[in-house]
Motif scaffolding. Structure first.
Motif, PDB file in Angstrom:
ATOM      1  N   SER A   5       6.474  -4.529   6.946  1.00  0.00           N
ATOM      2  CA  SER A   5       7.520  -2.721   6.953  1.00  0.00           C
ATOM      3  C   SER A   5       6.846  -2.162   6.303  1.00  0.00           C
ATOM      4  N   SER A   6       7.742  -0.712   6.895  1.00  0.00           N
ATOM      5  CA  SER A   6       7.252   0.873   5.228  1.00  0.00           C
ATOM      6  C   SER A   6       8.154   1.084   5.496  1.00  0.00           C
ATOM      7  N   SER A   7       8.717   2.229   5.000  1.00  0.00           N
ATOM      8  CA  SER A   7       9.557   2.835   3.854  1.00  0.00           C
ATOM      9  C   SER A   7       9.105   4.425   3.416  1.00  0.00           C
ATOM     10  N   GLY A   8      10.305   5.212   3.280  1.00  0.00           N
ATOM     11  CA  GLY A   8       9.318   5.968   2.176  1.00  0.00           C
ATOM     12  C   GLY A   8      10.545   6.732   1.706  1.00  0.00           C
TER      13      GLY A   8
ATOM     14  N   LEU B  21      11.738   2.030   8.079  1.00  0.00           N
ATOM     15  CA  LEU B  21      11.132   2.974   8.763  1.00  0.00           C
ATOM     16  C   LEU B  21      11.010   1.875   9.550  1.00  0.00           C
ATOM     17  N   GLU B  22       9.483   0.814   9.960  1.00  0.00           N
ATOM     18  CA  GLU B  22       9.381   0.086  10.759  1.00  0.00           C
ATOM     19  C   GLU B  22       9.708  -1.692   9.420  1.00  0.00           C
TER      20      GLU B  22
ATOM     21  N   SER C  76       5.603   3.272   1.917  1.00  0.00           N
ATOM     22  CA  SER C  76       5.176   2.309   1.424  1.00  0.00           C
ATOM     23  C   SER C  76       5.236   1.483   2.474  1.00  0.00           C
ATOM     24  N   TYR C  77       3.806   0.823   2.520  1.00  0.00           N
ATOM     25  CA  TYR C  77       3.538  -0.364   3.510  1.00  0.00           C
ATOM     26  C   TYR C  77       3.407  -1.681   3.075  1.00  0.00           C
ATOM     27  N   LEU C  78       4.153  -2.277   3.560  1.00  0.00           N
ATOM     28  CA  LEU C  78       4.032  -4.063   2.919  1.00  0.00           C
ATOM     29  C   LEU C  78       4.231  -5.468   3.899  1.00  0.00           C
ATOM     30  N   ILE C  79       3.334  -5.964   3.279  1.00  0.00           N
ATOM     31  CA  ILE C  79       2.699  -7.050   4.194  1.00  0.00           C
ATOM     32  C   ILE C  79       3.429  -8.202   2.765  1.00  0.00           C
TER      33      ILE C  79
ATOM     34  N   ILE D 189       0.966  -1.433   0.209  1.00  0.00           N
ATOM     35  CA  ILE D 189       0.322   0.392  -0.422  1.00  0.00           C
ATOM     36  C   ILE D 189       0.585   0.876   0.307  1.00  0.00           C
ATOM     37  N   ALA D 190       0.915   2.065  -0.809  1.00  0.00           N
ATOM     38  CA  ALA D 190       1.130   3.220  -1.015  1.00  0.00           C
ATOM     39  C   ALA D 190       0.914   4.757  -0.862  1.00  0.00           C
TER      40      ALA D 190
END
Length: 155
Positions: free
Chosen positions: A92-95, A109-110, A79-82, A65-66
């Motif tokens: 995880s998440s990144s930006g 991020l996480e 961006s949120y990744l499952i 999900i971005a």
């Protein structure tokens, strides 16, 4: 400690968190713009998360999900990744930030991982990840679904 043939996940008190992730993903399957196979993949991911600590055989899928904010001079994207597969679960998440004067900068991020061998690796706060995801889902976001699961039979 005796090693058994089947892999055993150890989630301790993370099952409630993963169940909450499933709850937030579930409505995405109803998005009108989704292809039927993407909706099925989201439903498969939700079912797999709810089934933990038992592993779903043959699962190999990823949901991203971005969302993006800002304009041409300055923008941010997140961006949120499952990811679910036979090795475990990864959330995880990144930006990235773009500033016309400075250029772009990417950051992580996480990063939360639960491995099939019982190892866990957590960087960042899972509640913060959920808050970030909720924020993205309340905005204009893009959804990327990759499903390479074997034996696509519904369970």
């Amino acid at each position: 400690m005796e090693r058994h043939d089947e892999e055993v996940f150890r989630f301790d008190n993370d099952l409630a968190f993963l169940s909450e992730v499933a709850r937030r993903l579930a409505p995405l399957a109803a998005r009108p713009s989704l292809a039927p196979e993407e909706a099925k993949a989201i439903e498969r991911a939700v079912a797999a998360l709810k089934k933990l600590p038992e592993l779903t055989p043959g699962i190999n899928l990823q949901i991203e999900i971005a969302h993006r904010m800002g304009g041409e001079e300055f923008s941010e994207s997140y961006s949120y990744l499952i990811k679910l597969d036979q090795q475990g679960v990864e959330i995880s998440s990144s930006g990235s930030q773009y500033d016309a004067a400075v250029g772009s900068n990417s950051f992580s991020l996480e990063s939360l991982k639960w491995c099939a061998d019982g190892q866990t690796e957590h960087k960042g706060n899972r509640d913060t990840w959920l808050e970030r995801l909720s924020y993205a889902l309340a905005r204009d976001y893009t959804l990327n679904v990759t499903d390479e699961s074997g034996g696509k039979a519904e369970s």
